[in-house]
Design a protein around this motif. Structure first.
Motif, PDB file in Angstrom:
ATOM      1  N   CYS A 179       1.088  -0.859   0.161  1.00 26.16           N
ATOM      2  CA  CYS A 179       0.247  -0.121   0.122  1.00 26.16           C
ATOM      3  C   CYS A 179       1.192   1.021  -0.213  1.00 26.16           C
ATOM      4  O   CYS A 179       1.613   1.026   0.207  1.00 26.16           O
ATOM      5  CB  CYS A 179      -0.544  -0.238   1.113  1.00 26.16           C
ATOM      6  SG  CYS A 179      -2.176  -1.074   0.905  1.00 26.16           S
ATOM      7  N   LEU A 180       0.187   2.418  -0.298  1.00 30.23           N
ATOM      8  CA  LEU A 180       0.459   3.613  -0.509  1.00 30.23           C
ATOM      9  C   LEU A 180       0.232   4.863  -0.159  1.00 30.23           C
ATOM     10  O   LEU A 180      -1.596   5.491  -1.057  1.00 30.23           O
ATOM     11  CB  LEU A 180       1.435   3.913  -1.696  1.00 30.23           C
ATOM     12  CG  LEU A 180       2.467   4.358  -2.032  1.00 30.23           C
ATOM     13  CD1 LEU A 180       3.585   4.697  -1.527  1.00 30.23           C
ATOM     14  CD2 LEU A 180       3.779   4.796  -3.743  1.00 30.23           C
ATOM     15  N   ARG A 181       0.171   5.736   0.822  1.00 29.34           N
ATOM     16  CA  ARG A 181      -0.715   6.319   0.816  1.00 29.34           C
ATOM     17  C   ARG A 181      -0.543   7.572  -0.047  1.00 29.34           C
ATOM     18  O   ARG A 181      -1.685   8.907  -0.977  1.00 29.34           O
ATOM     19  CB  ARG A 181      -0.299   7.037   2.479  1.00 29.34           C
ATOM     20  CG  ARG A 181      -1.508   8.328   3.152  1.00 29.34           C
ATOM     21  CD  ARG A 181      -1.486   8.752   3.660  1.00 29.34           C
ATOM     22  NE  ARG A 181      -2.311   8.155   5.176  1.00 29.34           N
ATOM     23  CZ  ARG A 181      -3.871   7.501   5.390  1.00 29.34           C
ATOM     24  NH1 ARG A 181      -4.373   8.872   5.105  1.00 29.34           N
ATOM     25  NH2 ARG A 181      -4.472   7.102   6.067  1.00 29.34           N
ATOM     26  N   LYS A 182       0.708   8.051  -0.785  1.00 32.16           N
ATOM     27  CA  LYS A 182       0.492   9.462  -1.225  1.00 32.16           C
ATOM     28  C   LYS A 182       2.142   8.918  -2.447  1.00 32.16           C
ATOM     29  O   LYS A 182       2.538   8.276  -1.973  1.00 32.16           O
ATOM     30  CB  LYS A 182       0.580  10.806  -1.105  1.00 32.16           C
ATOM     31  CG  LYS A 182       2.037  10.780   0.155  1.00 32.16           C
ATOM     32  CD  LYS A 182       1.454  12.004   0.342  1.00 32.16           C
ATOM     33  CE  LYS A 182       2.857  12.853   1.459  1.00 32.16           C
ATOM     34  NZ  LYS A 182       2.565  13.240   2.226  1.00 32.16           N
ATOM     35  N   ILE A 183       1.773   9.881  -3.689  1.00 29.05           N
ATOM     36  CA  ILE A 183       3.338   9.510  -4.225  1.00 29.05           C
ATOM     37  C   ILE A 183       4.354  10.230  -4.189  1.00 29.05           C
ATOM     38  O   ILE A 183       3.930  11.052  -4.045  1.00 29.05           O
ATOM     39  CB  ILE A 183       2.463   9.969  -5.816  1.00 29.05           C
ATOM     40  CG1 ILE A 183       1.220   9.225  -6.271  1.00 29.05           C
ATOM     41  CG2 ILE A 183       3.618  10.188  -6.511  1.00 29.05           C
ATOM     42  CD1 ILE A 183       1.861   7.610  -6.847  1.00 29.05           C
ATOM     43  N   ASP A 184       5.394   9.711  -3.722  1.00 28.86           N
ATOM     44  CA  ASP A 184       6.765  10.110  -3.246  1.00 28.86           C
ATOM     45  C   ASP A 184       7.558   9.735  -4.146  1.00 28.86           C
ATOM     46  O   ASP A 184       7.954   8.841  -3.854  1.00 28.86           O
ATOM     47  CB  ASP A 184       6.961  10.491  -2.315  1.00 28.86           C
ATOM     48  CG  ASP A 184       7.849  10.942  -1.812  1.00 28.86           C
ATOM     49  OD1 ASP A 184       8.210  12.693  -1.686  1.00 28.86           O
ATOM     50  OD2 ASP A 184       9.187   9.833  -1.518  1.00 28.86           O
ATOM     51  N   ALA A 185       8.896  10.363  -4.794  1.00 30.30           N
ATOM     52  CA  ALA A 185       9.780   9.332  -5.829  1.00 30.30           C
ATOM     53  C   ALA A 185      10.423   8.667  -4.348  1.00 30.30           C
ATOM     54  O   ALA A 185      10.710   7.436  -4.338  1.00 30.30           O
ATOM     55  CB  ALA A 185      10.321  10.623  -6.081  1.00 30.30           C
ATOM     56  N   ASP A 186      10.964   9.229  -3.583  1.00 32.49           N
ATOM     57  CA  ASP A 186      11.773   8.455  -2.606  1.00 32.49           C
ATOM     58  C   ASP A 186      10.954   6.918  -1.945  1.00 32.49           C
ATOM     59  O   ASP A 186      11.698   6.353  -1.478  1.00 32.49           O
ATOM     60  CB  ASP A 186      12.307   9.045  -1.468  1.00 32.49           C
ATOM     61  CG  ASP A 186      13.693  10.231  -2.334  1.00 32.49           C
ATOM     62  OD1 ASP A 186      13.493   9.900  -3.697  1.00 32.49           O
ATOM     63  OD2 ASP A 186      14.171  11.260  -1.385  1.00 32.49           O
ATOM     64  N   THR A 187      10.051   7.330  -1.886  1.00 34.64           N
ATOM     65  CA  THR A 187       9.152   6.699  -0.852  1.00 34.64           C
ATOM     66  C   THR A 187       9.017   5.357  -1.922  1.00 34.64           C
ATOM     67  O   THR A 187       8.868   4.352  -0.875  1.00 34.64           O
ATOM     68  CB  THR A 187       7.992   6.983   0.130  1.00 34.64           C
ATOM     69  OG1 THR A 187       8.005   8.155   0.386  1.00 34.64           O
ATOM     70  CG2 THR A 187       7.197   5.742   0.626  1.00 34.64           C
ATOM     71  N   ILE A 188       8.447   5.665  -2.889  1.00 35.52           N
ATOM     72  CA  ILE A 188       8.864   4.649  -3.594  1.00 35.52           C
ATOM     73  C   ILE A 188       9.742   3.925  -4.355  1.00 35.52           C
ATOM     74  O   ILE A 188       9.492   2.642  -4.382  1.00 35.52           O
ATOM     75  CB  ILE A 188       8.190   5.044  -5.099  1.00 35.52           C
ATOM     76  CG1 ILE A 188       6.642   5.676  -5.032  1.00 35.52           C
ATOM     77  CG2 ILE A 188       7.847   4.438  -6.468  1.00 35.52           C
ATOM     78  CD1 ILE A 188       6.043   6.458  -6.166  1.00 35.52           C
ATOM     79  N   LEU A 189      10.845   4.357  -4.869  1.00 35.64           N
ATOM     80  CA  LEU A 189      12.034   3.692  -4.212  1.00 35.64           C
ATOM     81  C   LEU A 189      12.673   2.949  -2.727  1.00 35.64           C
ATOM     82  O   LEU A 189      12.993   1.509  -3.172  1.00 35.64           O
ATOM     83  CB  LEU A 189      12.775   5.339  -4.879  1.00 35.64           C
ATOM     84  CG  LEU A 189      12.826   5.600  -6.445  1.00 35.64           C
ATOM     85  CD1 LEU A 189      13.872   6.991  -6.794  1.00 35.64           C
ATOM     86  CD2 LEU A 189      13.343   4.817  -7.368  1.00 35.64           C
ATOM     87  N   ARG A 190      12.431   3.657  -1.776  1.00 35.69           N
ATOM     88  CA  ARG A 190      12.370   2.930  -0.931  1.00 35.69           C
ATOM     89  C   ARG A 190      12.270   1.460  -0.309  1.00 35.69           C
ATOM     90  O   ARG A 190      12.158   0.294  -0.098  1.00 35.69           O
ATOM     91  CB  ARG A 190      12.684   3.393   0.559  1.00 35.69           C
ATOM     92  CG  ARG A 190      13.914   4.744   0.512  1.00 35.69           C
ATOM     93  CD  ARG A 190      13.076   5.508   1.812  1.00 35.69           C
ATOM     94  NE  ARG A 190      13.747   6.849   1.412  1.00 35.69           N
ATOM     95  CZ  ARG A 190      15.245   7.227   1.503  1.00 35.69           C
ATOM     96  NH1 ARG A 190      15.765   6.397   2.231  1.00 35.69           N
ATOM     97  NH2 ARG A 190      15.583   7.943   1.905  1.00 35.69           N
ATOM     98  N   LEU A 191      10.740   2.213  -1.154  1.00 39.76           N
ATOM     99  CA  LEU A 191       9.811   0.997  -0.920  1.00 39.76           C
ATOM    100  C   LEU A 191      10.084  -0.211  -1.912  1.00 39.76           C
ATOM    101  O   LEU A 191      10.084  -2.253  -2.007  1.00 39.76           O
ATOM    102  CB  LEU A 191       7.957   0.728  -0.664  1.00 39.76           C
ATOM    103  CG  LEU A 191       7.902   1.469   0.057  1.00 39.76           C
ATOM    104  CD1 LEU A 191       5.686   2.145  -0.096  1.00 39.76           C
ATOM    105  CD2 LEU A 191       7.606   0.623   1.659  1.00 39.76           C
TER     106      LEU A 191
END
Lengths: 550, 550
Positions: free
Chosen positions: A255-267
């Protein structure tokens, strides 16, 4: 003729309505201990939930809703980011017999009110992020039961009848749920963005949801146990039916509450994400993320892009990152993706740019969709497969909606001649692949010549400074219409109007070169679609006399 | 309740009957130049055919049949080995509107005549291998149109009305074919082996054929463009629906006229075969092939086994060869496989023997099958999931047949309580996986105790000298019944009765040890099923007094 009919009818042993709820049941049965959901904002402790637990919670949700009085064909609306609750609702709400209406989280209060009223929603499951709406909704819809969905990532006061967790916890009977009696029964209600009028309520049925979920798997060769990251809003065509695809595959919903490049890459790195879907703008955001975070991803990652035609530049950038991107195409009216730019083995030998050009096409009909055709406008005559003649893309088959809710006129118009007309203009190339040239309403007609706004935009995207752009028509006394380019630059990037024009003159026919260049923030819908309606309004009122070359 | 029904019905734009013919159309459209069929007997020049060509030939076949007078719901019978014609018939016959009846190529003339008459076959496409039947068939069925299918591998005189190639070549209208009007329309007719009575005609519909073809892909995670070797007879449940699965995947059908270990191993190496299906006996034949040929295979090969419960010994042998084997289970009445022994990631850590034990189970319901249960015999009470309590396996869902042709009584009996009763006895293990213990009619009841013939057979298979074996009941004055073991040894292998009994005593409860041991050739059906009916007859008349320990 042999009698293959008498005493050979349907019965409980040999027929069951198709429903994606079966996917949840089977994965809970065969892979009970495999992870179904991960929710990790990289700040609070991560939540993980197995398929056994998810099946239990969905049954609890169904019973909880029934205890609130929800019955067959009632509408349960949800306004949720891509949280675990949103994944559960894709199953638990239809298991209660209700129809799931997923509302765009970026809707304004007027659109939201319209949809709740039109859908006759009895329950609204609302994320704490949208607490501001509660007072007005309570006033406008005194009968509406509001359920508060919340988690550690969001701080807010309590609101509504009860919390989502209390609703799930209220269940007393795990058998108080149902499979559909008829596979044509509604499962979901998805409102179109309605940029040019009132939103229309697109009704999905269990059969279509099942078949589109399967078609996703087939198009993507998706093996069992994918790790799927929810970059695509789940409110958009029920996440292109992927909650059901992932359940079929016994995969993991990250799951992902909001779009954010760094969060996406870390996940992606942390959980070994194998698949994700997103609009072109989200892919571009990912590509612009921190290099060290990108370098930390060493496993294969596959992405689907749709929602707007991807530029060749974006496709090349993603390939440079090592991600494998497939271009699909669809609409709310067809459950999400229904064409796929199916790759051929010999494309591997092409240069990155040549391959991006191939992949920028919308492609061929997807696996479980029956038919597609490009018709000369207003006729039933297919265009030539010459890559030149432009027509309107039409679709038909089991992945086309039931119709528009309480809107017989729009439904009949959409299905007038046995085809669903998409409103998208395109060409058929010699290999049969289609390429969308423009939305019917976005074509610019200048001096009698048609200009594809998408062609001009893709030319602009080849300029590295361009982060986002849109080309629309502005009225012109001499030419009727002229193209105007709105351009949003990457942070810190520089570009002059003269440079833009010189680039366009080098790559486009003269009449296609934007007459005016406007540097501005591009307004987009939550699904990454540029709001050209707004830009057309803006293009009318700009004082172009003030324009300089710099 | 919101009105999700009014003006939201089916129309040509949003509904199409499910049919596997769509798979052929799409692959011809998207992958026209990819190989569809290879036929190579390693002696004559190999034939290869693309999906474009195959689609054309199937349309020609449909038109050719229509020119012979074939119409909707006529029966077209075929008696063919796994040749290209057999693959084409899976599409071309239903495209003509006819129902495809694939006859077991090992049928005797009596069974063949019964089936042709019962099916009311109008056309018989007959391979040259079966030229001997022609005179008698012509005499018995003067109206039957016989089409001769032949190829360079078979030498024979001409027979019948015309050759298969002439039939295909007679086509003049490539649009003279049809999709089904109703997905419940019959697509195929498959006769049960009828070892204990007249064969029954199992009717399949387009919906079930489509869904089973998809279920195969989902169970096997089969990616696009598999190279599929036809070791499984295409006449058996339409090759478990794999002609349709392979068309969906735009894969390659590698044809095979007859089972021969060296040919199979050479074809696997030559064409990079990725997938094949077969009964346990065929896997054993492959495992006993030439070591150098086995060593020449370095790419991953996946096999499915079904048709009879595989022994742990066979599963271990295949794993030792480097092949990845999955155990599935099904019946003619359910389109082929409908349960799958789905593997779990942690099985990788087990020893080969432990993994083989896990894999020898029939497993869980397959992807698009709705339900399975093990009921206490004659009741609707499920057995406990304790691996001990034996009951009858029952199935239900979209992969269950339409019913038995012109046999209302048998159809009603089969579907009596909303479940299809399989006649197979098994247990549910604590993880929910089922393990078949025996056919209901094969159980041996000795001194009031039930003996699973399969358990005793699997014990015998652990003896390396045993190539094939079968355990059946013989009448006994004292015990009622006693187990008798028929054993076929590997060529040149040696084994004494005393050795067999000592081995059994070491691994089985005393009452399960075969009372008599008979060394003999085991009679099998063409699908690898042991003909226990014959052995039970034999067991009655053997003079056991002459038995010695050697």
């Amino acid at each position: 003729m042999t009698d293959f009919h008498t005493a050979l009818g349907k019965n409980n042993a040999n027929y069951q309505p198709l429903t994606p709820i079966d996917f949840l049941i089977r994965s809970a049965q065969v892979y009970p201990e495999q992870t179904a959901i991960i929710y990790d904002d990289l700040t609070h402790p991560a939540l993980t939930q197995t398929w056994r637990e998810t099946y239990t919670r969905c049954r609890q949700l169904a019973d909880g809703l029934r205890q609130l009085g929800i019955d067959k064909n009632d509408t349960v609306a949800v306004m949720l980011p891509n949280t675990p609750a949103m994944v559960e609702c894709a199953f638990g709400v239809p298991m209660s017999g209700a129809v799931l209406c997923t509302l765009n989280t970026r809707m304004d209060i007027n659109a939201l009110s319209f949809c709740l009223q039109h859908a006759e929603a009895k329950v609204l499951i609302l994320d704490s992020e949208f607490a501001d709406y509660v007072d007005l909704l309570t006033e406008t819809f005194p009968q509406l039961m509001i359920i508060q969905a919340t988690d550690a990532a969001i701080e807010t006061d309590d609101f509504g009848q009860m919390s989502y967790e209390a609703l799930v916890g209220s269940a007393t009977d795990l058998d108080n749920w149902e499979l559909p009696q008829d596979e044509w029964d509604a499962i979901a209600l998805n409102y179109t963005s309605g940029t040019t009028g009132k939103p229309k309520g697109v009704v999905y049925h269990h059969r279509g949801a099942t078949l589109n979920a399967l078609s996703n798997i087939l198009d993507w060769d998706m093996p069992k146990h994918p790790i799927y990251l929810w970059t695509l809003p789940l409110f958009h065509c029920n996440g292109w039916c992927f909650p059901w695809s992932i359940a079929e595959r016994a995969g993991v919903n990250v799951c992902l509450r909001k779009i954010d490049a760094d969060t996406i890459l870390r996940l992606i790195a942390k959980y070994g994400v194998t698949h994700y879907c997103a609009a072109p703008v989200v892919h571009s955001i990912i590509a612009s993320g921190d290099q060290a975070l990108k370098d930390a991803i060493s496993h294969p990652v596959k992405g689907w892009v749709a929602g707007a035609p991807p530029s060749e530049t974006m496709l090349s950038n993603m390939e440079a990152m090592g991600f494998h991107i497939t271009h699909v195409y669809g609409l709310t009216e067809v459950y999400g993706p229904v064409t796929v730019c199916a790759e051929h083995p010999d494309w591997a030998e092409l240069s990155t740019a040549e391959r991006a050009q191939k992949k920028s096409r919308q492609g061929m009909v997807s696996h479980l969709m029956a038919g597609f055709e490009v018709f000369q406008q207003g006729t039933s005559n297919p265009v030539a497969s010459d890559g030149e003649e432009v027509g309107e893309l039409a679709l038909r088959g089991n992945l086309v909606m039931k119709g528009y809710l309480k809107n017989r006129k729009a439904t009949e118009a959409a299905f007038a001649d046995g085809w669903f007309r998409t409103g998208d203009l395109g060409v058929k190339q010699p290999d049969g692949y289609i390429k969308i040239m423009d939305r019917l309403k976005d074509v610019i007609i200048s001096g009698g010549e048609n200009i594809s706004s998408i062609e001009v935009e893709n030319t602009l995207y080849a300029l590295p400074a361009v982060q986002s752009c849109a080309v629309v028509a502005a009225p012109d006394d001499k030419w009727g219409e002229v193209p105007v380019a709105f351009i949003e630059l990457h942070q810190g990037a520089q570009l002059t109007r003269d440079e833009v024009k010189a680039h366009c003159r080098a790559h486009l026919a003269g009449f296609k070169v934007p007459k005016h260049i406007v540097f501005a923030t591009i307004p987009k819908t939550s699904t990454g679609k540029v709001q050209k309606f707004e830009l057309r309004q803006a293009a009318k009122s700009i004082d172009y006399a003030a324009e300089t070359g710099a």
